[in-house]
Write a protein that holds these residues in place. Sequence first.
Motif, PDB file in Angstrom:
ATOM      1  N   GLN A 137       0.818  -1.210   0.000  1.00 47.08           N
ATOM      2  CA  GLN A 137       0.000   0.000   0.000  1.00 47.08           C
ATOM      3  C   GLN A 137       0.854   1.262   0.000  1.00 47.08           C
ATOM      4  N   ARG A 138       2.033   1.159   0.577  1.00 49.33           N
ATOM      5  CA  ARG A 138       2.960   2.299   0.545  1.00 49.33           C
ATOM      6  C   ARG A 138       3.517   2.476  -0.870  1.00 49.33           C
ATOM      7  N   ARG A 139       3.861   1.360  -1.538  1.00 51.09           N
ATOM      8  CA  ARG A 139       4.411   1.451  -2.906  1.00 51.09           C
ATOM      9  C   ARG A 139       3.391   2.032  -3.872  1.00 51.09           C
ATOM     10  N   TYR A 140       2.135   1.627  -3.714  1.00 50.85           N
ATOM     11  CA  TYR A 140       1.110   2.018  -4.668  1.00 50.85           C
ATOM     12  C   TYR A 140       0.112   2.978  -4.016  1.00 50.85           C
ATOM     13  N   TRP A 141       0.667   3.878  -3.193  1.00 51.94           N
ATOM     14  CA  TRP A 141      -0.210   4.828  -2.515  1.00 51.94           C
ATOM     15  C   TRP A 141      -0.895   5.740  -3.517  1.00 51.94           C
ATOM     16  N   HIS A 142      -2.132   6.037  -3.211  1.00 52.90           N
ATOM     17  CA  HIS A 142      -2.909   6.996  -4.000  1.00 52.90           C
ATOM     18  C   HIS A 142      -3.934   7.609  -3.067  1.00 52.90           C
ATOM     19  N   GLU A 143      -4.266   8.854  -3.318  1.00 57.14           N
ATOM     20  CA  GLU A 143      -5.349   9.458  -2.531  1.00 57.14           C
ATOM     21  C   GLU A 143      -6.584   8.577  -2.647  1.00 57.14           C
ATOM     22  N   PRO A 144      -7.458   8.564  -1.647  1.00 56.01           N
ATOM     23  CA  PRO A 144      -8.592   7.625  -1.641  1.00 56.01           C
ATOM     24  C   PRO A 144      -9.412   7.667  -2.927  1.00 56.01           C
ATOM     25  N   LEU A 164      -7.875  -3.180  -0.867  1.00 56.93           N
ATOM     26  CA  LEU A 164      -8.243  -1.803  -1.223  1.00 56.93           C
ATOM     27  C   LEU A 164      -8.784  -1.036  -0.019  1.00 56.93           C
ATOM     28  N   THR A 165      -9.697  -1.645   0.724  1.00 55.73           N
ATOM     29  CA  THR A 165     -10.307  -0.916   1.836  1.00 55.73           C
ATOM     30  C   THR A 165      -9.313  -0.683   2.971  1.00 55.73           C
ATOM     31  N   THR A 166      -8.393  -1.606   3.214  1.00 56.42           N
ATOM     32  CA  THR A 166      -7.372  -1.352   4.230  1.00 56.42           C
ATOM     33  C   THR A 166      -6.345  -0.340   3.740  1.00 56.42           C
ATOM     34  N   GLY A 167      -6.359  -0.032   2.452  1.00 57.14           N
ATOM     35  CA  GLY A 167      -5.519   1.028   1.909  1.00 57.14           C
ATOM     36  C   GLY A 167      -6.222   2.372   1.881  1.00 57.14           C
ATOM     37  N   GLY A 168      -7.434   2.434   2.423  1.00 55.61           N
ATOM     38  CA  GLY A 168      -8.154   3.695   2.517  1.00 55.61           C
ATOM     39  C   GLY A 168      -9.105   3.981   1.377  1.00 55.61           C
ATOM     40  N   HIS A 169      -9.250   3.047   0.433  1.00 53.79           N
ATOM     41  CA  HIS A 169     -10.131   3.265  -0.708  1.00 53.79           C
ATOM     42  C   HIS A 169     -11.552   2.774  -0.403  1.00 53.79           C
ATOM     43  N   ARG A 188     -26.810  -5.323 -13.728  1.00 54.61           N
ATOM     44  CA  ARG A 188     -27.404  -6.249 -14.696  1.00 54.61           C
ATOM     45  C   ARG A 188     -26.430  -6.354 -15.872  1.00 54.61           C
ATOM     46  N   PRO A 189     -25.669  -7.453 -15.968  1.00 55.71           N
ATOM     47  CA  PRO A 189     -24.573  -7.547 -16.944  1.00 55.71           C
ATOM     48  C   PRO A 189     -24.982  -7.253 -18.384  1.00 55.71           C
ATOM     49  N   GLU A 190     -26.182  -7.672 -18.778  1.00 51.72           N
ATOM     50  CA  GLU A 190     -26.588  -7.488 -20.173  1.00 51.72           C
ATOM     51  C   GLU A 190     -27.214  -6.123 -20.429  1.00 51.72           C
ATOM     52  N   GLU A 191     -27.606  -5.432 -19.356  1.00 55.76           N
ATOM     53  CA  GLU A 191     -28.229  -4.117 -19.524  1.00 55.76           C
ATOM     54  C   GLU A 191     -28.000  -3.292 -18.254  1.00 55.76           C
ATOM     55  N   PRO A 192     -26.764  -2.839 -18.027  1.00 54.10           N
ATOM     56  CA  PRO A 192     -26.464  -2.102 -16.792  1.00 54.10           C
ATOM     57  C   PRO A 192     -27.171  -0.751 -16.762  1.00 54.10           C
ATOM     58  N   ASP A 193     -27.568  -0.335 -15.550  1.00 52.40           N
ATOM     59  CA  ASP A 193     -28.227   0.963 -15.392  1.00 52.40           C
ATOM     60  C   ASP A 193     -27.285   2.088 -15.811  1.00 52.40           C
ATOM     61  N   ALA A 194     -27.859   3.152 -16.316  1.00 48.80           N
ATOM     62  CA  ALA A 194     -27.055   4.259 -16.855  1.00 48.80           C
ATOM     63  C   ALA A 194     -26.172   4.917 -15.798  1.00 48.80           C
ATOM     64  N   ASP A 195     -26.608   4.896 -14.528  1.00 47.84           N
ATOM     65  CA  ASP A 195     -25.840   5.561 -13.476  1.00 47.84           C
ATOM     66  C   ASP A 195     -25.002   4.586 -12.642  1.00 47.84           C
ATOM     67  N   LEU A 196     -24.810   3.381 -13.145  1.00 48.59           N
ATOM     68  CA  LEU A 196     -24.098   2.350 -12.378  1.00 48.59           C
ATOM     69  C   LEU A 196     -22.693   2.805 -11.981  1.00 48.59           C
ATOM     70  N   LEU A 197     -22.008   3.509 -12.872  1.00 53.93           N
ATOM     71  CA  LEU A 197     -20.612   3.899 -12.637  1.00 53.93           C
ATOM     72  C   LEU A 197     -20.459   5.382 -12.311  1.00 53.93           C
ATOM     73  N   ALA A 198     -21.552   6.040 -12.004  1.00 56.09           N
ATOM     74  CA  ALA A 198     -21.480   7.461 -11.667  1.00 56.09           C
ATOM     75  C   ALA A 198     -20.672   7.663 -10.390  1.00 56.09           C
ATOM     76  N   GLY A 199     -19.736   8.608 -10.417  1.00 56.86           N
ATOM     77  CA  GLY A 199     -18.929   8.903  -9.244  1.00 56.86           C
ATOM     78  C   GLY A 199     -17.844   7.895  -8.944  1.00 56.86           C
ATOM     79  N   VAL A 200     -17.602   6.973  -9.860  1.00 56.67           N
ATOM     80  CA  VAL A 200     -16.600   5.927  -9.671  1.00 56.67           C
ATOM     81  C   VAL A 200     -15.278   6.361 -10.303  1.00 56.67           C
ATOM     82  N   ASP A 201     -14.177   6.172  -9.585  1.00 51.42           N
ATOM     83  CA  ASP A 201     -12.858   6.535 -10.110  1.00 51.42           C
ATOM     84  C   ASP A 201     -12.209   5.412 -10.914  1.00 51.42           C
ATOM     85  N   ALA A 202     -12.529   4.155 -10.580  1.00 52.57           N
ATOM     86  CA  ALA A 202     -11.894   3.010 -11.233  1.00 52.57           C
ATOM     87  C   ALA A 202     -12.860   1.838 -11.264  1.00 52.57           C
TER      88      ALA A 202
END
Length: 455
Positions: A137-144, A164-169, A188-202
């Motif tokens: 986690q120190r090697r691959y540190w990133h802001e949350p 990830l969560t113990t690294g603060g993410h 829903r893998p075949e038809e994901p909601d339009a806002d599924l990834l809203a606010g997601v960094d990765a």
Amino acid sequence: MVAEFSGVVSAPLAEVFAWHSLPGAFTRLAPPWQPIRIGTEAGSLRDGTAELVLPGGLKWVAAHEPAGYRPPHQFVDRLATPVLSAVLPWRHTHRFEADGPGRTVLTDRVETPVPAAALRSMFAYRYRQLAADLAAQRRYWHEPLTVAVTGASGLVGTALTALLTTGGHRVIRLVRRSARTPDERTWRPEEPDADLLAGVDAVVHLAGASVAGRFDERHRRAVRDSRIGPTRKLAELAARTADGPGVFVSASAVGFYGPDRGDEVLTEDSERGAGFLADVVEEWETAAEPAAAAGIRQVRVRTGLVLSPRGGVLRVQRPLFAAGLGGPLGSGTQWMPWIGLDDLADIYLRAVTDRALSGVVNAVAPEPVRNNEYTRTLAQVLRRPAVLTVPPIGPRLLLGRAGARELAFADQRVLPGRLLGAGHEFRHSRLRDVLAHLLGATTGADAKPVVEARK
């Protein structure tokens, strides 16, 4: 009886103590060879409770004692399951002391009738695991970051989300059922909601039907359909989400190189091979391209044989080898590109946080071995003979001729060229080291840091 164990971690006192309070800490420290699973983690080291599920559904409830909570130097838990505590009392004091500005001494004092010798390997594992996690986690540190993960409850997903969560993410689990918590979203893998990834960094996309199985038409369809369509839909959604991810990390497999490559050294620049898995992997990786076309950094993690007694090939082999019934497959000369589960989690962590990493990455250890060496090493770690040879007919009966060729007898000498070129640090480069760590077989000089016990 009182057993006391100690170890040293190269990290400041406050950081080490705080790490234990983060979600995922209990999961990261649970020895993988023990037949238990994490039910719930404690919400507080002061007065929370954690729950372990034992074989047969019996629950081990660990209750934290407010009187023993002295941050950043101590917390205490005790066994609070009425039936168990009556026959197996357990009170565990976790102590932390600074040993200079960047080192912490951990001391675990356990009041229990369980012999100290039976606990030694567990605490040795915990100290090694904690030290390695903090270093990664120190090697691959990133802001949350906020990271959306498919397949979060699987073998790799469980290890990665806890790292990830113990690294603060923050981890958003994309689940196929109705979401139950703020950290879940229905996918829903075949038809994901339009806002599924809203606010997601990765995005880390791990989901897919297990490749293990008989290679009949039904199994082939499940392997293909669970990967290609859902990956394309998710990548397209990431591409059109305005406040969506800046990196799209997708699982892939060394099956891309085909099963019959012999002594040829395979890197990310090697040509694809032939066969069902090579076809699937090529389509699977292509399905993620809409994300890259939209300017999203993309990493495709071509994974080898993942080693953990909690799943995969090692879960099947461990009881057989422990009973003295293990042995090489066929001639045993086929190359096996392996990777320890924690090293794989580190690679995914780096893929999420390292902006310089993109494209295809071979997620394998830098020292592949032949099957006969793998067999010999596993037997030595378990202190059992391995003189039986598994004839080709056995895997063919279980997997079919094509399945046996592409799984059991695949011959792939794969190296992690991109990672080595990027100076990646592996926790375990040698097969014996990772097997000993995962199976609790490290003792004496192998146990780092030194573990001590006293009555």
